[in-house]
Design an enzyme around this catalytic site. Sequence first.
Site, PDB file in Angstrom:
ATOM      1  N   LYS A   1       5.747   3.765  16.885  1.00  0.00           N
ATOM      2  CA  LYS A   1       5.844   2.785  15.862  1.00  0.00           C
ATOM      3  C   LYS A   1       6.917   2.837  15.051  1.00  0.00           C
ATOM      4  O   LYS A   1       7.359   3.776  14.432  1.00  0.00           O
ATOM      5  CB  LYS A   1       4.427   2.921  15.126  1.00  0.00           C
ATOM      6  CG  LYS A   1       4.362   1.718  14.208  1.00  0.00           C
ATOM      7  CD  LYS A   1       3.107   1.711  13.406  1.00  0.00           C
ATOM      8  CE  LYS A   1       2.628   0.525  12.677  1.00  0.00           C
ATOM      9  NZ  LYS A   1       0.985   0.380  12.382  1.00  0.00           N
ATOM     10  N   ASN A  16       6.076  -1.313  11.539  1.00  0.00           N
ATOM     11  CA  ASN A  16       5.153  -0.778  10.280  1.00  0.00           C
ATOM     12  C   ASN A  16       5.615  -1.418   9.190  1.00  0.00           C
ATOM     13  O   ASN A  16       6.127  -2.659   9.104  1.00  0.00           O
ATOM     14  CB  ASN A  16       5.619   0.518  10.145  1.00  0.00           C
ATOM     15  CG  ASN A  16       4.385   1.765   9.707  1.00  0.00           C
ATOM     16  OD1 ASN A  16       3.816   1.238   8.719  1.00  0.00           O
ATOM     17  ND2 ASN A  16       4.279   2.749  10.223  1.00  0.00           N
ATOM     18  N   ASN A  31       5.184   6.115   3.360  1.00  0.00           N
ATOM     19  CA  ASN A  31       4.477   6.666   2.368  1.00  0.00           C
ATOM     20  C   ASN A  31       4.226   8.304   2.416  1.00  0.00           C
ATOM     21  O   ASN A  31       3.391   8.876   1.559  1.00  0.00           O
ATOM     22  CB  ASN A  31       3.214   6.053   2.227  1.00  0.00           C
ATOM     23  CG  ASN A  31       3.185   4.549   1.812  1.00  0.00           C
ATOM     24  OD1 ASN A  31       3.978   4.165   1.043  1.00  0.00           O
ATOM     25  ND2 ASN A  31       2.358   3.898   2.599  1.00  0.00           N
ATOM     26  N   THR A  32       4.865   8.909   3.355  1.00  0.00           N
ATOM     27  CA  THR A  32       4.798  10.253   3.734  1.00  0.00           C
ATOM     28  C   THR A  32       6.207  10.781   3.545  1.00  0.00           C
ATOM     29  O   THR A  32       7.105  10.246   4.198  1.00  0.00           O
ATOM     30  CB  THR A  32       4.236  10.587   4.724  1.00  0.00           C
ATOM     31  OG1 THR A  32       2.890  10.217   4.960  1.00  0.00           O
ATOM     32  CG2 THR A  32       4.478  12.441   5.078  1.00  0.00           C
ATOM     33  N   PHE A  70      -1.770   8.153   4.477  1.00  0.00           N
ATOM     34  CA  PHE A  70      -2.430   8.790   5.569  1.00  0.00           C
ATOM     35  C   PHE A  70      -3.648   9.644   4.994  1.00  0.00           C
ATOM     36  O   PHE A  70      -4.032  10.705   5.401  1.00  0.00           O
ATOM     37  CB  PHE A  70      -1.511   9.697   6.284  1.00  0.00           C
ATOM     38  CG  PHE A  70      -0.403   9.156   7.179  1.00  0.00           C
ATOM     39  CD1 PHE A  70      -0.326   7.987   7.410  1.00  0.00           C
ATOM     40  CD2 PHE A  70       0.656  10.122   7.723  1.00  0.00           C
ATOM     41  CE1 PHE A  70       0.713   7.278   8.162  1.00  0.00           C
ATOM     42  CE2 PHE A  70       1.661   9.430   8.196  1.00  0.00           C
ATOM     43  CZ  PHE A  70       1.792   8.173   8.525  1.00  0.00           C
ATOM     44  N   ASN A 130       0.807  -1.456   0.069  1.00  0.00           N
ATOM     45  CA  ASN A 130      -0.058  -0.011  -0.087  1.00  0.00           C
ATOM     46  C   ASN A 130       1.114   1.249   0.104  1.00  0.00           C
ATOM     47  O   ASN A 130       2.092   1.257   0.574  1.00  0.00           O
ATOM     48  CB  ASN A 130      -0.939   0.110   1.065  1.00  0.00           C
ATOM     49  CG  ASN A 130      -0.348   0.684   2.601  1.00  0.00           C
ATOM     50  OD1 ASN A 130      -0.398   1.922   2.589  1.00  0.00           O
ATOM     51  ND2 ASN A 130       0.065   0.049   3.297  1.00  0.00           N
ATOM     52  N   SER A 145       5.967   5.263   8.616  1.00  0.00           N
ATOM     53  CA  SER A 145       5.345   4.957   7.517  1.00  0.00           C
ATOM     54  C   SER A 145       6.287   5.214   6.124  1.00  0.00           C
ATOM     55  O   SER A 145       6.672   6.632   5.990  1.00  0.00           O
ATOM     56  CB  SER A 145       3.948   5.669   7.350  1.00  0.00           C
ATOM     57  OG  SER A 145       3.635   5.602   6.006  1.00  0.00           O
TER      58      SER A 145
END
Length: 361
Positions: free
Chosen positions: A223, A252, A184-185, A121, A117, A182
């Site tokens: 996390k 994560n 993805n940021t 967010f 994925n 994460s």
Amino acid sequence: MLYQNLARPVLFRIGRGDAEKAHDTTLRWLTRLSNQRQARNALIKVNQLSAPVTVCGIPFPNPIGLAAGMDKNGLAVGAWPALGFGFAEIGTVTAQPQPGNPQPRMFRMPRSEGIVNRMGFNNDGAQALAARLTAAPAINCPLGISIGKSKAVPLEGAIEDYLQSMRFLYPFADYIAINVSSPNTPGLRQLQDAGALRALLGALRQEGVRLAAGRQPRPVLVKIAPDLTEPAMAQLLEVCLETGVAGVIATNTTLGRDGVDPSEDAIAAEPGGMSGKPLTQVSREIVRFVHRETNGNLPIIGSGGVMTADDAQAMFDAGASLVQVYSGLIYNGPGMVRRSVRRYRSAARRGPQGSRTPQNS
């Protein structure tokens, strides 16, 4: 068997080529359940098995929880204990509402039992979540809230951004998870560096004391990413201990692609973080490292690649105090939650000598 033979094929057909459609469909069903008090409470009596444990001062009815990412906006908070979970973590939520990355942004790898994925967010924002939780039905289990950095906010503004989310959501959280891992940021994982993390956690701790107004502050957990080197992870854990963090969530999603069936290499090549079975061994070894590095003094929520009851028990054997499930729910259904609680209870009755990880059985 009912889930695997009936529900999962339907959901996978709905989400063929775009797993997010199946995710959204499932969440709509569970939101309806969350809002139906009688059905919800009846399922809680049937599905939520008792295996009480206290971690970070919080009493949990059982130690198997829902991982962040499934219910970012807190739409189905009442449904999760009805599926057997002993706690649920919602989010990750940001101070500013944001749409996330362009679609498609979620991809299943059924043969590998993995998911890639790059959601980014996507959420309605902390203030909207606070309003929703104000009107939400009784949750009937501890609630964790994961907060992250708004994409539009530069790294130098990250501390105030996290603080804004904390102020809105503090009254509703049994614990607060700080997502600095994460993939993805853009730039987010730089907040795992010792200096940046120390400043962020110090500010959050101070604000938590202020918001607690003389009571015990909410536990804050960090996390962590599975892609850190051991020296970097050891440094991160040192900062956590220095700043009074209550615990860590390991882990994560990963940028690595080990453990993927070769037939699914094309899906695995999609940018984003990978979760599911390919992460099982990696996350377990990180839990074991964290437990060893902190001498067992820092509670751990084991997360990542928990696909079966044996995987959950292996996390406990490695040093986890609690375990979270996401991909395991998607591939194996809510029955694996009950099986995991039963496996935990069985191991607890046998004591330490009777608890074995699958690889040593």
